[in-house]
Design a protein around this motif. Structure first.
Motif, short mmCIF file in Angstrom:
data_model
loop_
_atom_site.label_atom_id
_atom_site.label_comp_id
_atom_site.label_asym_id
_atom_site.label_seq_id
_atom_site.Cartn_x
_atom_site.Cartn_y
_atom_site.Cartn_z
N ASN A 280 0.75 -1.14 0.09
CA ASN A 280 0.02 -0.03 0.06
C ASN A 280 0.85 1.01 0.21
OD1 ASN A 280 -2.19 1.77 0.21
ND2 ASN A 280 -2.97 0.91 1.80
N CYS A 310 2.15 -4.66 -7.18
CA CYS A 310 2.13 -4.79 -5.63
C CYS A 310 2.96 -3.24 -5.14
CB CYS A 310 2.72 -5.99 -5.20
SG CYS A 310 4.19 -6.51 -5.74
N ASN A 314 0.26 4.25 -3.89
CA ASN A 314 -1.04 3.95 -3.87
C ASN A 314 -1.81 5.08 -2.95
OD1 ASN A 314 -3.15 1.79 -4.10
ND2 ASN A 314 -3.47 2.37 -1.87
N ARG A 315 -0.90 5.67 -2.04
CA ARG A 315 -1.26 6.98 -1.16
C ARG A 315 -0.31 8.06 -1.32
NH1 ARG A 315 -0.57 5.01 4.15
NH2 ARG A 315 1.00 3.61 3.19
N LYS A 407 -7.44 3.73 3.02
CA LYS A 407 -6.44 2.90 3.23
C LYS A 407 -6.30 1.64 2.55
CE LYS A 407 -5.16 4.37 7.98
NZ LYS A 407 -4.77 4.22 9.47
N ARG A 408 -6.89 1.57 1.52
CA ARG A 408 -7.08 0.30 0.71
C ARG A 408 -6.10 -0.07 -0.39
NH1 ARG A 408 -11.61 -3.08 -0.69
NH2 ARG A 408 -10.55 -4.69 -2.08
N GLU A 409 -5.50 -0.89 -0.52
CA GLU A 409 -4.70 -1.00 -1.71
C GLU A 409 -5.54 -0.99 -3.04
OE1 GLU A 409 -1.05 -3.81 -3.59
OE2 GLU A 409 -2.35 -4.72 -1.84
N VAL A 433 -0.18 1.85 8.44
CA VAL A 433 -0.83 0.61 7.70
C VAL A 433 -0.30 -0.70 8.10
CG1 VAL A 433 -1.82 1.93 5.71
CG2 VAL A 433 0.68 1.02 5.75
N SER A 481 3.54 -7.39 4.71
CA SER A 481 4.11 -7.70 3.17
C SER A 481 4.59 -9.02 2.95
CB SER A 481 4.39 -6.37 2.68
OG SER A 481 3.61 -5.29 2.56
#
Length: 513
Positions: A280, A310, A314-315, A407-409, A433, A481
């Protein structure tokens, strides 16, 4: 060259399409076990679809637990002799495989694009990346040495030997169907292990093409085995790989949720694990950053493979002093540089999402955010005129913690940008996270570079760089992870047992004369 009769799936049209001409033999529609191309024992098959238009590009065997046991037995039998090969012999085999992979790079890229949907240029880049691991471990195979230890007492010699662990089971994802196999098989084969590969049901043809080239490279029967199954049988196939005592290491790339399940299933045999799980990734832009560089890195990191990686950013966290300018530049690049479509067509940069489930996840996340007050700068819709699985590149701001996407991937072409004030604020949010695969940040303050790189809770950090993966580096994460590392010299350690040998009474023994 051959053609396939396309089946209707949902609203897809029945028609016939030819497979692109290639210098390789036609796409393999059989599994590869013990040096033979075989069907499932029950003769069942399942279709593989091109995500661009839903057309069927072929069928492969729908294998089950009994087929999997057969492949594991073949790998176990082959291991008894393959483990005795010299490092030079294994290096030569890998080098031959690498040469064939390079020779047929365009063929592999075409297959990959058809079953995955990414652009041909991205597929070519993946093939180069994947091939680099085979080349790297062809060279690393001859650099593996044990140790001679200093004994604590007289008349004793102490050695550490590195020996291959045994059969390696690989469960690989659809987003990088060639590179993830190469990244696992390269070190395993270099170490003297044999392999059972279970590719994703969405993308089996790339794996089978790699097996064909490995066969031509001269790998002995049973050394590399590829079994295929759809979602229908994946659970029982995975369970067999995890619970079978003949498999001594499992290497899996995929979601954290599935990784935890496999972790539990491997406990009964105390199997060694290499897990590369969900990420994430935070992408932090500080006031001192070179904004043009930061935007270029964001484009590469976020939208590669349509955001389905992966290590995708993402954020996004952008400091308030450059927030507006960065957002403006990023939006401009998104609108001007991304061209969606069939990856085999000239000029296309991005393809569709892999399947309907992934499309629905992305669609729901964006709709929820907009409904709750997020600002939509572009995208936010399915582009049905291009095909059933195309989602427009999307940029959101004003996203709050009440939104599902916070907070979602995402695993899709959606960028979410947050504004922050201080370095501590950015790090607190970046680290808040349960995963920690990759992270990125942009700064021209050298003190900040070292400070933030150490404090960011991830296994890999890109500083002023959005693309960080290579064969020479150790790939892997912390927290949830995953476990272990792939690539670099450390990537081979997963496939060795260390045996301690203590030789006592050396000076008093007759055998030294």
């Amino acid at each position: 060259m051959f053609s396939r009769i396309l089946e209707v799936k949902h609203s897809f049209i029945r028609t016939t399409i030819p497979i692109t001409n290639r210098s390789m033999s036609t796409i393999k529609e059989l599994a590869f076990v013990n040096g033979k191309w075989i069907s499932a024992k029950n003769k069942a098959t399942f279709p593989v679809y091109n995500p661009v238009d839903g057309q069927i590009i072929g069928h492969v065997p729908e294998m089950d637990a009994s087929d999997t046991r057969e492949a594991i037995d073949a790998a176990h039998d082959s291991f008894q002799s393959y483990r005795k090969t010299t490092a030079k012999e294994r290096s030569d085999l890998l080098r031959s495989w690498y040469n064939l992979l390079v020779k047929h790079s365009e063929d592999l890229a075409t297959i990959l694009t058809k079953e995955n949907g990414k652009s041909l240029n991205e597929s070519r880049a993946e093939i180069r990346y994947g091939n680099s691991f085979i080349e790297w471990y062809a060279e690393e195979a001859r650099r593996v040495n044990g140790e001679v230890l200093q004994a604590p007492v007289r008349n004793r010699e102490m050695l550490l030997l590195k020996q291959p662990v045994g059969v390696a089971g690989f469960i690989t994802p659809w987003n990088f169907p060639q590179a993830m196999i190469a990244r696992k098989a390269g070190p395993a084969l270099a170490a003297g292990c044999t392999c059972v590969v279970k590719p994703a049901g969405d993308t089996p043809f790339t794996a089978l093409a790699m097996a064909e080239l490995a066969e031509k490279a001269g790998f002995p029967p049973g050394t590399i085995n590829v079994i295929t199954s759809s979602v229908t049988n994946s659970v029982e196939v995975g369970k067999e790989i995890c619970s079978n005592p003949k498999v001594r290491i499992l290497s899996f790339t995929g979601s954290t949720q599935v990784g935890k399940l496999l972790y539990k299933q491997c406990a009964s045999t105390m199997k060694r694990l290499s897990l590369e799980l969900g990420g994430n990734a935070p992408y932090v832009v500080f006031n001192s950053a070179d904004l043009d560089l930061a935007v270029a890195g964001a484009m590469a990191s976020k939208f590669r493979n349509t955001g389905q990686t992966c290590v995708s950013s993402n954020r996004f966290f952008v400091q308030e002093g450059v927030f507006e300018k960065f957002t403006e530049k990023f939006l401009e690049r998104i609108n001007s540089e991304i061209k969606l479509g069939d990856g085999l067509k000239e000029g296309v940069t991005n393809g569709p999402l892999i399947n309907e489930n992934q499309l629905q996840i992305v669609k729901d996340l964006v709709e929820d955010a907009v409904k709750k007050g997020a600002k939509l700068h572009c995208g936010g819709k399915v582009l049905e005129n291009l095909g059933p699985l195309f989602y427009a590149p999307t940029l959101l701001t004003d996203v709050t913690k009440e939104m599902d996407i916070y907070k979602r991937e995402i695993f899709g072409p959606v960028a979410v940008i947050h504004k922050f004030k201080s370095e501590d604020d950015a790090l607190r949010e970046a680290n808040d996270v349960n995963v920690g695969l990759a992270g990125y940040f942009y700064s021209r303050d050298i003190s900040q570079v070292f400070r933030v790189a150490r404090k960011m809770e991830v296994g890999m950090v890109g500083v002023n760089e959005g693309l960080i993966s290579c064969a020479e580096a150790a790939f892997g994460g912390i927290k949830e992870s995953g476990l272990g590392r792939e690539g670099s010299s450390h990537g081979m350690e997963e496939y060795f047992d260390i045996k301690y040998v203590c030789i006592g009474n050396v000076e008093n023994s007759n055998f030294i004369n």
